[in-house]
Motif scaffolding. Structure first.
Motif, PDB file in Angstrom:
ATOM      1  N   LYS A   1      -0.665  11.427   8.132  1.00 49.04           N
ATOM      2  CA  LYS A   1      -0.662  12.098   6.830  1.00 49.04           C
ATOM      3  C   LYS A   1       0.340  13.250   6.818  1.00 49.04           C
ATOM      4  O   LYS A   1       1.025  13.484   5.809  1.00 49.04           O
ATOM      5  N   ALA A   2       0.430  13.956   7.950  1.00 43.68           N
ATOM      6  CA  ALA A   2       1.390  15.059   8.033  1.00 43.68           C
ATOM      7  C   ALA A   2       2.821  14.553   7.899  1.00 43.68           C
ATOM      8  O   ALA A   2       3.714  15.299   7.463  1.00 43.68           O
ATOM      9  N   ASP A   3       3.042  13.289   8.265  1.00 48.39           N
ATOM     10  CA  ASP A   3       4.371  12.690   8.147  1.00 48.39           C
ATOM     11  C   ASP A   3       4.586  12.009   6.807  1.00 48.39           C
ATOM     12  O   ASP A   3       5.613  11.356   6.601  1.00 48.39           O
ATOM     13  N   GLY A   4       3.600  12.118   5.904  1.00 48.17           N
ATOM     14  CA  GLY A   4       3.788  11.613   4.556  1.00 48.17           C
ATOM     15  C   GLY A   4       3.226  10.235   4.276  1.00 48.17           C
ATOM     16  O   GLY A   4       3.418   9.697   3.170  1.00 48.17           O
ATOM     17  N   TYR A   5       2.550   9.644   5.224  1.00 51.26           N
ATOM     18  CA  TYR A   5       1.973   8.316   4.992  1.00 51.26           C
ATOM     19  C   TYR A   5       0.734   8.436   4.112  1.00 51.26           C
ATOM     20  O   TYR A   5      -0.063   9.366   4.254  1.00 51.26           O
ATOM     21  N   GLN A   6       0.571   7.470   3.207  1.00 45.51           N
ATOM     22  CA  GLN A   6      -0.510   7.509   2.235  1.00 45.51           C
ATOM     23  C   GLN A   6      -1.721   6.708   2.732  1.00 45.51           C
ATOM     24  O   GLN A   6      -1.575   5.673   3.377  1.00 45.51           O
ATOM     25  N   PHE A   7      -2.912   7.197   2.356  1.00 47.43           N
ATOM     26  CA  PHE A   7      -4.156   6.527   2.730  1.00 47.43           C
ATOM     27  C   PHE A   7      -5.026   6.337   1.492  1.00 47.43           C
ATOM     28  O   PHE A   7      -5.172   7.257   0.674  1.00 47.43           O
ATOM     29  N   ARG A   8      -5.594   5.159   1.372  1.00 51.28           N
ATOM     30  CA  ARG A   8      -6.411   4.826   0.210  1.00 51.28           C
ATOM     31  C   ARG A   8      -7.882   4.616   0.561  1.00 51.28           C
ATOM     32  O   ARG A   8      -8.692   4.340  -0.321  1.00 51.28           O
ATOM     33  N   ASN A   9      -8.229   4.717   1.857  1.00 47.81           N
ATOM     34  CA  ASN A   9      -9.621   4.583   2.263  1.00 47.81           C
ATOM     35  C   ASN A   9      -9.844   5.384   3.537  1.00 47.81           C
ATOM     36  O   ASN A   9      -8.931   6.036   4.043  1.00 47.81           O
ATOM     37  N   ARG A  10     -11.070   5.352   4.080  1.00 49.80           N
ATOM     38  CA  ARG A  10     -11.411   6.154   5.249  1.00 49.80           C
ATOM     39  C   ARG A  10     -11.473   5.321   6.528  1.00 49.80           C
ATOM     40  O   ARG A  10     -11.995   5.779   7.547  1.00 49.80           O
ATOM     41  N   SER A  11     -10.975   4.126   6.516  1.00 52.46           N
ATOM     42  CA  SER A  11     -11.158   3.218   7.639  1.00 52.46           C
ATOM     43  C   SER A  11     -10.144   3.444   8.753  1.00 52.46           C
ATOM     44  O   SER A  11      -9.069   4.014   8.539  1.00 52.46           O
ATOM     45  N   ASP A  12     -10.502   2.960   9.947  1.00 52.80           N
ATOM     46  CA  ASP A  12      -9.540   2.966  11.049  1.00 52.80           C
ATOM     47  C   ASP A  12      -8.492   1.879  10.867  1.00 52.80           C
ATOM     48  O   ASP A  12      -7.399   1.955  11.430  1.00 52.80           O
ATOM     49  N   THR A  13      -8.785   0.865  10.058  1.00 53.10           N
ATOM     50  CA  THR A  13      -7.823  -0.221   9.832  1.00 53.10           C
ATOM     51  C   THR A  13      -6.549   0.301   9.180  1.00 53.10           C
ATOM     52  O   THR A  13      -5.434  -0.068   9.564  1.00 53.10           O
ATOM     53  N   GLU A  14      -6.690   1.179   8.192  1.00 57.57           N
ATOM     54  CA  GLU A  14      -5.504   1.690   7.510  1.00 57.57           C
ATOM     55  C   GLU A  14      -4.661   2.568   8.428  1.00 57.57           C
ATOM     56  O   GLU A  14      -3.439   2.667   8.260  1.00 57.57           O
TER      57      GLU A  14
END
Length: 646
Positions: A90-103
């Motif tokens: 996330k600090a590098d700008g990657y987006q997350f749409r859920n709380r899973s370890d898969t993403e």
């Protein structure tokens, strides 16, 4: 999880690929009863059955794709350090749409490529389709907690968490690999990259596979255990004990991340008791723990588990089994998919079924013996290798390659440990092999251990390294994963946290064990935390009285299977040798329990997977052990002994 990469794009339609992937999810439904997902394009199909543990919402369903729709993933397992990796991404700008370890895996692959796998702490079998590079990547965790099989077919590279998923692929052959069965009769399990099926392989632990469209797969290793003494921790034994406890506590804590109920198997031995003690430090009283035993003789050690349960005030459940566990023989032949002669799978399967009624995740003590040198055979092996001359080298030398010359220590090292592990001795094979197996008398299964010889270590350490490479991933972890996932139960092994294992591996051997006491460092460190009786007693583990069963409860079934025309016509063991084994076992002249059980398991496998292509469990009319089942078709429910903590 499962899927396939077409060798030639569009050689099957997308609709047909989806249909085949759906067949894979159907046969793997037990591994993920909470949902399924299928995705396909012109090159690849990905299939997933979901056991929802972290982020149970639909947002975390698989197959999962990144925001650019170029990285597509299915994966089985848990990534324990996913929150740390997520924060970095996330600090590098990657987006997350859920709380899973898969993403985290999806975005981690985008950032690091295959370097991702060396950053993961956890257990996993992963399949990634990189649609931009037209590349399929398969990866497996360092110790092999999660299985991953694959087959190169003329039309596709097919893969899955269990062999049965591959067998749904059209045209997949069902031929026994007789060399693999030769190894099975030697060790009681198939080992290494091969399986009991010709043409179906097993991705090895700590490896990843890359397959670009139109090219052959390439396999790479991304991790290996360090050597004893490599940057070993300085300090006294007391320092090591304190650090071991702290590292174990952190490893257990990392395994407690879950959005569903969680508990632990508790045998009353050192390893599972240590895990429960560490869990209690984080969760306090009321942890759900589960134990099993047989209600007769010395096959029931649940009293020791009860001591630990009382100490930590767990919500303890004891299950007492009897010969009714034999009703699951046909189930095991179907779920394991390969011949598997570890009889404790019967108990693990039954205990997992009962455990799943209460929790979705169970921690285990697996892996401690292989890293902290817990087995008595390691010391016996040391005695063999230090004898003058060394004992346990190749037998019946005229059948095999010449005995090693002076200085050829690698083969002698492997031979000696192979001799310790053997089920069917070389003499048994010489006397008993049938026509189908005679060509393999010229090949000694000890050869399979040569690749895992660790030089420059004491014999006890060398023996443990053999187990880490073979017995642990190909027997113990297979046993637990398949038995538990058959009921949709996930198991986690904190002792196999690779950071903990690496630290342990670097400790010089004489600092881990002393006075011929296995796991001496661990036991000494745990003395303030566990009852003395649980630690300093003869190691037993899960045991099933199969020798007794074959003489009494299933005497007729044993004869029916092993003297049947079907079994004898396979040409594996000659009829006169089978009859002699049965007679010697029953009149007490020689104990053939493990060998006869291996043959029973082998014949059940043949009848389930080779004699038919219907991909189903044997029907009751075909099942020699059906009389042990309840009317609902399941093996009988055990007697339950609820336990209130003192």
């Amino acid at each position: 999880m499962a899927g396939a990469l077409l060798m030639k794009a569009r050689s099957a339609s997308v609709a047909e690929l989806r249909r085949r992937a759906r067949n894979m999810t159907t046969i793997l439904h037990h591994r993920g009863p909470d949902g399924f997902g299928v995705w396909a394009d012109s090159h690849v199909a990905l299939a997933h059955t979901r056991l929802a543990i972290i982020d149970t919402t639909n947002a975390a369903a698989q197959p999962m794709h990144d925001v650019t729709n170029t990285v597509h993933i299915v994966f089985n397992g848990e990534i324990y350090n996913f929150l740390d990796l997520r924060a970095e991404l996330k600090a590098d700008g990657y987006q997350f749409r859920n709380r899973s370890d898969t993403e985290v895996l999806v975005n981690g692959y985008r950032k690091w490529g295959t370097e991702l796998f060396s950053k993961l702490v956890g257990m996993f079998a992963i399949a990634i389709w990189d649609s931009q590079a037209k590349r399929l990547v398969l990866a497996r965790d360092r110790f092999g907690e999660k299985p991953l099989y694959y087959a190169e077919r003329p039309d596709a590279l097919v893969f899955g968490s269990e062999i049965k998923a591959l067998l749904t692929w059209p045209g997949m052959p069902r031929q026994p690999d007789m060399a693999g069965l030769h190894d099975y009769l030697t060790f009681g399990f198939t080992l290494g990259p091969g399986t009991a099926f010709g043409g179906i392989g097993r991705l090895q632990p700590a490896h990843f596979l890359i397959c670009d469209v139109g090219k052959r797969p390439q396999i790479h290793r991304y991790w290996q255990m360090p050597m004893p003494g490599d940057s070993a921790s300085a300090g006294s034994t007391e320092d090591l004990k304190q650090e071991l406890i702290e590292r174990l506590r952190q490893a257990v804590k990392s395994c407690l991340v879950s959005d569903v109920p969680l508990g632990a198997f508790l045998s009353g031995g050192v390893d599972s008791s240590a895990v429960v003690a560490m869990m209690s430090a984080s969760h306090g009283a009321g942890i759900k723990t589960f134990s099993s035993g047989f209600g007769f003789g010395d096959y029931d050690e649940t009293q020791y588990a009860t001591m630990v349960a009382d100490r930590y005030k767990t919500d303890h459940n004891v299950f007492t089994f009897d010969s009714k566990v034999l009703g699951s023989m046909a189930d095991l032949a179907w779920y394991y998919g390969e011949p598997f002669s570890d009889s404790s799978a019967l108990v693990t399967y039954a205990l997992s079924r009962e455990t799943r009624r209460s929790v979705t995740v169970a921690l285990t003590g697996d892996g401690a013996d292989e890293t902290l040198l817990g087995y008595a055979r390691y010391f016996a092996y040391g005695d063999m290798r230090r004898a003058n001359p060394p004992q346990g080298e190749r037998r019946l030398g005229g059948l095999y390659m010449p005995s090693p010359k002076a200085g050829e220590t690698r083969r002698a090292t492997a031979d000696s440990y192979g001799f310790m592990l053997e089920r069917f001795r070389e003499g048994h094979k010489l006397a008993g092999y049938g026509l189908s197996m005679l060509p393999y008398l010229g090949y000694c299964s000890y050869e399979r251990l040569l690749a895992h010889v660790t030089e420059g270590v004491v014999p006890e350490e060398a023996a443990a390294r053999f187990d880490q490479a073979t017995y642990l991933p190909d027997d113990l972890l297979v046993k637990v994963d398949i038995a538990a996932m058959a009921h949709g139960l996930e198991t986690r092994a904190p002792f196999l946290n690779h950071e903990l294992a690496e630290w342990v591996a670097r400790i010089p051997t004489d600092r881990k064990v002393w006075d011929r006491e296995g796991k001496a460092l661990l036991k000494s460190a745990l003395e303030p935390l566990l009852p003395h009786e649980c630690m300093y007693r003869t190691k037993v583990g899960f045991r099933v009285p199969v020798a007794k069963f074959m003489n009494e409860e299933i005497r007729d079934q044993t004869d029916e299977l092993l003297l049947s025309e079907r079994f004898l016509d396979r040409g594996i063991i000659r009829e006169d040798f089978v009859r002699e084994m049965l007679a010697a076992h029953r009149d007490g002249r020689q104990g053939h329990g493990t060998r006869l059980w291996a043959l029973l398991s082998l014949e059940m496998w043949f009848r389930t997977w080779i004699d038919t292509d219907c991909n189903r469990r044997l029907e009751d009319a075909e099942d020699p052990f059906a009389e042990f089942m309840n009317v609902d078709g399941r093996s009988a429910t055990p007697e339950v002994q609820p336990h209130d903590a003192a």
